[in-house]
Design a protein around this motif. Structure first.
Motif, mmCIF file in Angstrom:
data_model
loop_
_atom_site.group_PDB
_atom_site.id
_atom_site.type_symbol
_atom_site.label_atom_id
_atom_site.label_comp_id
_atom_site.label_asym_id
_atom_site.label_seq_id
_atom_site.Cartn_x
_atom_site.Cartn_y
_atom_site.Cartn_z
ATOM 1 N N SER A 45 0.820 -1.508 0.123
ATOM 2 C CA SER A 45 0.043 -0.122 -0.042
ATOM 3 C C SER A 45 0.921 1.153 -0.220
ATOM 4 O O SER A 45 1.816 1.399 0.891
ATOM 5 N N THR A 46 0.586 2.002 -1.047
ATOM 6 C CA THR A 46 1.498 3.339 -1.031
ATOM 7 C C THR A 46 0.833 4.547 -1.490
ATOM 8 O O THR A 46 -0.380 4.497 -2.065
ATOM 9 N N ASN A 47 1.096 5.750 -0.955
ATOM 10 C CA ASN A 47 0.577 7.041 -1.190
ATOM 11 C C ASN A 47 1.171 7.492 -2.410
ATOM 12 O O ASN A 47 0.652 8.775 -2.715
ATOM 13 N N GLU A 48 2.143 6.916 -3.052
ATOM 14 C CA GLU A 48 2.868 7.506 -4.052
ATOM 15 C C GLU A 48 2.015 7.460 -5.497
ATOM 16 O O GLU A 48 1.577 6.407 -5.998
ATOM 17 N N TRP A 189 7.333 2.212 7.262
ATOM 18 C CA TRP A 189 7.687 2.990 6.180
ATOM 19 C C TRP A 189 7.470 4.720 6.248
ATOM 20 O O TRP A 189 6.343 4.994 6.864
ATOM 21 N N ASP A 191 5.949 8.016 4.908
ATOM 22 C CA ASP A 191 4.621 8.631 4.151
ATOM 23 C C ASP A 191 3.602 7.533 4.367
ATOM 24 O O ASP A 191 2.716 7.402 3.527
ATOM 25 N N ASP A 193 3.594 4.281 3.850
ATOM 26 C CA ASP A 193 3.585 3.163 3.121
ATOM 27 C C ASP A 193 3.483 1.709 4.006
ATOM 28 O O ASP A 193 3.913 2.025 5.109
ATOM 29 N N SER A 194 2.902 0.812 3.486
ATOM 30 C CA SER A 194 3.085 -0.562 4.130
ATOM 31 C C SER A 194 3.212 -1.599 3.218
ATOM 32 O O SER A 194 2.670 -1.652 2.228
#
Length: 208
Positions: A45-48, A189, A191, A193-194
């Motif tokens: 899971s990322t916010n990028e 991580w 920001d 992220d997981s």
């Protein structure tokens, strides 16, 4: 009379030796080792926002080596090393250039295992703590194969939860198959992220 006594003593000694031998073979406690192989499904899971346009390859192989100690037929403590194959992201090709990001994971964990001996004999549950390192490799490539690369790593603590089934093939050797949820690979991580993973394995254990 003396002959009868000697015969009785011999029979008792033989019975004692046979009992000790049987207990050694069917020991309910002791050290064991094992090896397992299987498949990992990464859950990233990322916010990028950039990565949302990239293609993802999240299934990879896995190899696990373990050593444990069984305290009784139900409880055991197990330590293992686990190597997970590559998770990959690949960008769309723009101006003859493509970017690729790959990550693999190495971890050590310590787990408590509870194995059922009634109702569903052989079924087990486990829970543990782990320390893992996610190694990242970023490359930019062109059709000529040239490009530049960067590498980094992320380490931290997480936990695991699992279940499975173990079947005794011999008094010393058993086969098993299981599922383990690996939570927080690489720890926390930036920001938000997981990285988590689902692990499916099958293997063998040898009890000494």
């Amino acid at each position: 009379m003396k002959t009868i006594r000697l015969l009785t003593a011999g029979l008792l000694l033989a019975a004692s030796a046979a009992s000790a031998s049987a207990q050694a073979v069917k020991s309910d406690s002791g050290v064991y080792v094992g090896i397992e192989g299987g498949m990992t499904t990464y859950l990233v899971s990322t916010n990028e926002p950039l990565f949302r346009q990239w293609s993802e390859s999240k299934n990879a192989g896995a190899l696990r080596a373990l050593i444990g100690y069984r305290f009784n037929p139900n409880f055991a403590l197990e330590m293992s090393y686990l190597s997970l194959g590559d998770y990959e992201l690949s960008s769309p090709k723009v101006n003859d250039r493509r970017a690729k990001l790959s990550a693999n994971t190495d971890l050590f964990d310590l787990s408590v295992i509870y194995k059922f001996t009634q109702f569903v004999p052989g079924f087990y549950l486990k829970a543990g703590a782990m320390n893992s390192t996610v190694s990242l490799q970023y490359n930019e490539e062109t059709s000529s194969g040239r490009g530049r690369g960067r590498s980094a790593s992320q380490s931290g603590y997480g936990y695991s939860l699992g279940l499975g089934y173990e079947y005794d093939l011999t008094p010393h050797l058993s086969a098993n198959a299981g599922f383990t949820r690996l939570q927080r690979l690489g720890g926390s991580w930036d920001d938000g992220d997981s990285v988590n993973a689902n692990l499916y394995t099958a293997g063998l254990k040898y009890r000494f």
